[in-house]
Design an enzyme around this catalytic site. Structure first.
Site, PDB file in Angstrom:
ATOM      1  N   ARG A  36       0.841  -1.202   0.000  1.00  0.00           N
ATOM      2  CA  ARG A  36       0.000   0.000   0.000  1.00  0.00           C
ATOM      3  C   ARG A  36       0.874   1.250   0.000  1.00  0.00           C
ATOM      4  O   ARG A  36       0.579   2.238  -0.655  1.00  0.00           O
ATOM      5  CB  ARG A  36      -0.967  -0.005   1.195  1.00  0.00           C
ATOM      6  CG  ARG A  36      -1.740   1.301   1.337  1.00  0.00           C
ATOM      7  CD  ARG A  36      -3.039   1.216   2.142  1.00  0.00           C
ATOM      8  NE  ARG A  36      -3.035   0.287   3.244  1.00  0.00           N
ATOM      9  CZ  ARG A  36      -2.409   0.471   4.416  1.00  0.00           C
ATOM     10  NH1 ARG A  36      -1.726   1.568   4.651  1.00  0.00           N
ATOM     11  NH2 ARG A  36      -2.460  -0.454   5.358  1.00  0.00           N
ATOM     12  N   TYR A  45     -16.570  17.680 -14.872  1.00  0.00           N
ATOM     13  CA  TYR A  45     -16.909  16.261 -14.890  1.00  0.00           C
ATOM     14  C   TYR A  45     -17.999  15.970 -13.843  1.00  0.00           C
ATOM     15  O   TYR A  45     -17.867  16.377 -12.683  1.00  0.00           O
ATOM     16  CB  TYR A  45     -15.642  15.455 -14.598  1.00  0.00           C
ATOM     17  CG  TYR A  45     -15.887  13.973 -14.522  1.00  0.00           C
ATOM     18  CD1 TYR A  45     -16.258  13.260 -15.660  1.00  0.00           C
ATOM     19  CD2 TYR A  45     -15.766  13.275 -13.333  1.00  0.00           C
ATOM     20  CE1 TYR A  45     -16.498  11.902 -15.603  1.00  0.00           C
ATOM     21  CE2 TYR A  45     -16.007  11.909 -13.265  1.00  0.00           C
ATOM     22  CZ  TYR A  45     -16.373  11.233 -14.405  1.00  0.00           C
ATOM     23  OH  TYR A  45     -16.610   9.888 -14.342  1.00  0.00           O
ATOM     24  N   ASP A  59      -7.556  19.798 -13.641  1.00  0.00           N
ATOM     25  CA  ASP A  59      -7.937  18.480 -14.153  1.00  0.00           C
ATOM     26  C   ASP A  59      -7.566  18.493 -15.631  1.00  0.00           C
ATOM     27  O   ASP A  59      -8.241  19.109 -16.447  1.00  0.00           O
ATOM     28  CB  ASP A  59      -9.435  18.237 -13.937  1.00  0.00           C
ATOM     29  CG  ASP A  59      -9.890  16.858 -14.446  1.00  0.00           C
ATOM     30  OD1 ASP A  59      -9.187  16.277 -15.289  1.00  0.00           O
ATOM     31  OD2 ASP A  59     -10.954  16.390 -14.005  1.00  0.00           O
ATOM     32  N   LYS A 110      -8.477   7.447 -18.982  1.00  0.00           N
ATOM     33  CA  LYS A 110      -8.818   7.961 -20.300  1.00  0.00           C
ATOM     34  C   LYS A 110      -7.615   7.890 -21.239  1.00  0.00           C
ATOM     35  O   LYS A 110      -7.229   6.812 -21.619  1.00  0.00           O
ATOM     36  CB  LYS A 110      -9.368   9.382 -20.162  1.00  0.00           C
ATOM     37  CG  LYS A 110     -10.384   9.553 -19.013  1.00  0.00           C
ATOM     38  CD  LYS A 110     -11.678   8.764 -19.184  1.00  0.00           C
ATOM     39  CE  LYS A 110     -12.511   8.657 -17.924  1.00  0.00           C
ATOM     40  NZ  LYS A 110     -12.894   9.921 -17.316  1.00  0.00           N
TER      41      LYS A 110
HETATM   42  C1  LIG Z   1     -13.352  10.307 -15.985  1.00  0.00           C
HETATM   43  C2  LIG Z   1     -12.991  11.623 -15.451  1.00  0.00           C
HETATM   44  C3  LIG Z   1     -12.728  11.799 -14.084  1.00  0.00           C
HETATM   45  C4  LIG Z   1     -12.870  10.668 -13.086  1.00  0.00           C
HETATM   46  O1  LIG Z   1     -11.916   9.673 -13.281  1.00  0.00           O
HETATM   47  P1  LIG Z   1     -12.178   8.098 -12.988  1.00  0.00           P
HETATM   48  O2  LIG Z   1     -10.902   7.478 -13.432  1.00  0.00           O
HETATM   49  O3  LIG Z   1     -13.367   7.687 -13.800  1.00  0.00           O
HETATM   50  O4  LIG Z   1     -12.429   7.957 -11.536  1.00  0.00           O
HETATM   51  C5  LIG Z   1     -12.364  13.069 -13.658  1.00  0.00           C
HETATM   52  N1  LIG Z   1     -12.268  14.103 -14.509  1.00  0.00           N
HETATM   53  C6  LIG Z   1     -12.511  13.960 -15.829  1.00  0.00           C
HETATM   54  C7  LIG Z   1     -12.380  15.146 -16.722  1.00  0.00           C
HETATM   55  C8  LIG Z   1     -12.888  12.725 -16.347  1.00  0.00           C
HETATM   56  O5  LIG Z   1     -13.149  12.605 -17.650  1.00  0.00           O
END
Ligand SMILES: *Cc1c(COP(=O)(O)O)cnc(C)c1O
Length: 386
Positions: free
Chosen positions: A46, A98, A170, A195
């Protein structure tokens, strides 16, 4: 090192015991210690694991940052950032973010006394006017989701610095290949590595990158204490995905420009949201802060009904109807009922998420097949006489 070289090599060394060129999947929860208090840099998985450590070095290198951290999801990475705050602290963030971030902020963190201001971050005056003595953090998402709005990162970071606020970007939609918030002065870059970084729709993971040692120490403490860490196997898949990030993003961007042009000229399409279009409100800012315009496009229909959007989505074949984005395969989604269902309908309409809005994640297929697929699905929609 230049970006493509970093994507392939950063953090990764041939395994010292065997010479294996790929970082092994260290599928172990613990590490034998020769004596109490002695170890080879790893105690318990961890806290750290060699596969994850290689990945975290790669994450850091991609954003030109000193520190990188991997989490079990993008939301776990965001949750870690929020744990830097205390009750009565306030966060300024975009209104077009998001849906899962919105849900975490409102349903979890507002419950424990942190306040969020969802505002139009394209407008600096509104940002400045929202700051008060409880403000602690500015949360930037650009290009935003699902309307692909562009926030001027440098301008907002300047405001954050003048007011002693932690700035977070982000950077999921842009990827570190197209946009580098840390280089522009942000405190923390956050990614849903699920992504584009992973890129093959086979891993859920989050990443944080930053330079500040003190902040990094706090984040490491939360990562280790709360335990939202990814598995060694997922770290291996992520390292593998990152190697082709520039190739994949180049291909997606190239396809996206052609598809945006196709949609703009289509008789059934009303608005096309893509920062690469000169008509896009944020085009000039995007040109300044991004190397290309990305692979995400949203559009809505001249006859703005849910039924018309559903008809389109039922008829796509090469595009898959699915949440998520950033993989080699093209996806389409309906934000109002999928990614952004947690935002109340009045709020959705107010910010421009119309009843026929569709979001596309453009993949790496042959663009002719993608356009043909969109065309035949659009032709299946029959507008009703009103
Ligand atoms: C998908 C996404 C998230 C969240 O991420 P996860 O890996 O699904 O937990 C946060 N911000 C954006 C812009 C996203 O597209």
């Amino acid at each position: 090192m230049k970006f493509a070289t970093k994507a392939i090599h950063a953090g990764v060394e041939p395994d010292p015991s065997t010479g294996a060129i790929m970082t092994p999947i260290f599928q172990t929860s613990t590490f034998a210690q020769p004596a109490v208090g002695q170890n080879k840099g790893f105690e318990y998985a961890r806290s750290s694991n060699p596969t994850r450590q290689a990945l975290e070095k790669s994450f850091a290198a991609l954003e030109n940052a000193k520190h990188g951290f991997a989490f079990s999801s993008g939301m776990a990475a965001t949750d870690t950032i929020m744990k830097l705050l205390k009750p009565n602290d306030e966060v300024i963030c975009g209104q077009d973010i998001y849906g899962g971030s919105y849900r975490l902020f409102v349903k979890v963190y507002e419950e424990i006394g942190i306040k969020f201001h969802f505002i139009d971050m394209q407008n600096e005056e509104i940002v400045k006017n929202t700051i008060n003595s409880n403000s602690k953090m500015i949360w930037i998402e650009t290009p935003s989701n699902p309307l692909l709005q562009i926030v001027d990162i440098e301008k907002i970071i300047k405001i954050a610095k003048e007011n002693n606020l932690i700035s977070v970007v982000d950077n999921t939609f842009a990827t570190p290949y197209l946009q580098n918030p840390i280089t522009m002065g942000a405190d923390i870059a956050m990614h849903s590595a699920t992504k584009y970084l992973g890129g093959h729709s086979d891993v859920v993971m989050g990443a944080l990158m930053l330079n500040n040692d003190e902040l990094a120490e706090k984040i490491y403490f939360i990562q280790k204490s709360c335990g939202a860490v990814p598995s060694p196997f997922d770290c291996f898949l992520m390292l593998r995905g990152i190697k082709t990030l520039p190739l994949r993003v180049d291909a997606s961007c190239k396809n996206a420009i052609k598809i945006a042009d196709f949609l703009v000229s289509h008789e059934k399409v009303e608005n096309v949201y893509y920062a690469g279009l000169t008509t896009h409100k944020g085009h000039n800012i995007a040109q300044k802060q991004m190397r290309q315009f990305g692979g995400m496009i949203s559009f809505d229909l001249k006859q703005d009904t849910q039924a018309n959007a559903y008809k389109f989505l039922e008829n796509i074949n090469v595009f898959a109807l699915a949440e998520s984005l950033g993989g080699v395969e093209s996806l389409a989604c309906y934000p109002a009922m999928m990614t952004h269902a947690s935002i109340p309908i009045e709020k959705r309409h107010e910010i421009g998420i119309t009843d026929s809005l569709v979001r596309l994640s453009i993949g790496c297929e042959d663009v002719d097949d993608l356009i043909e697929d969109l065309e035949q699905a659009l032709m299946k929609i029959t507008f009703q006489k009103i």
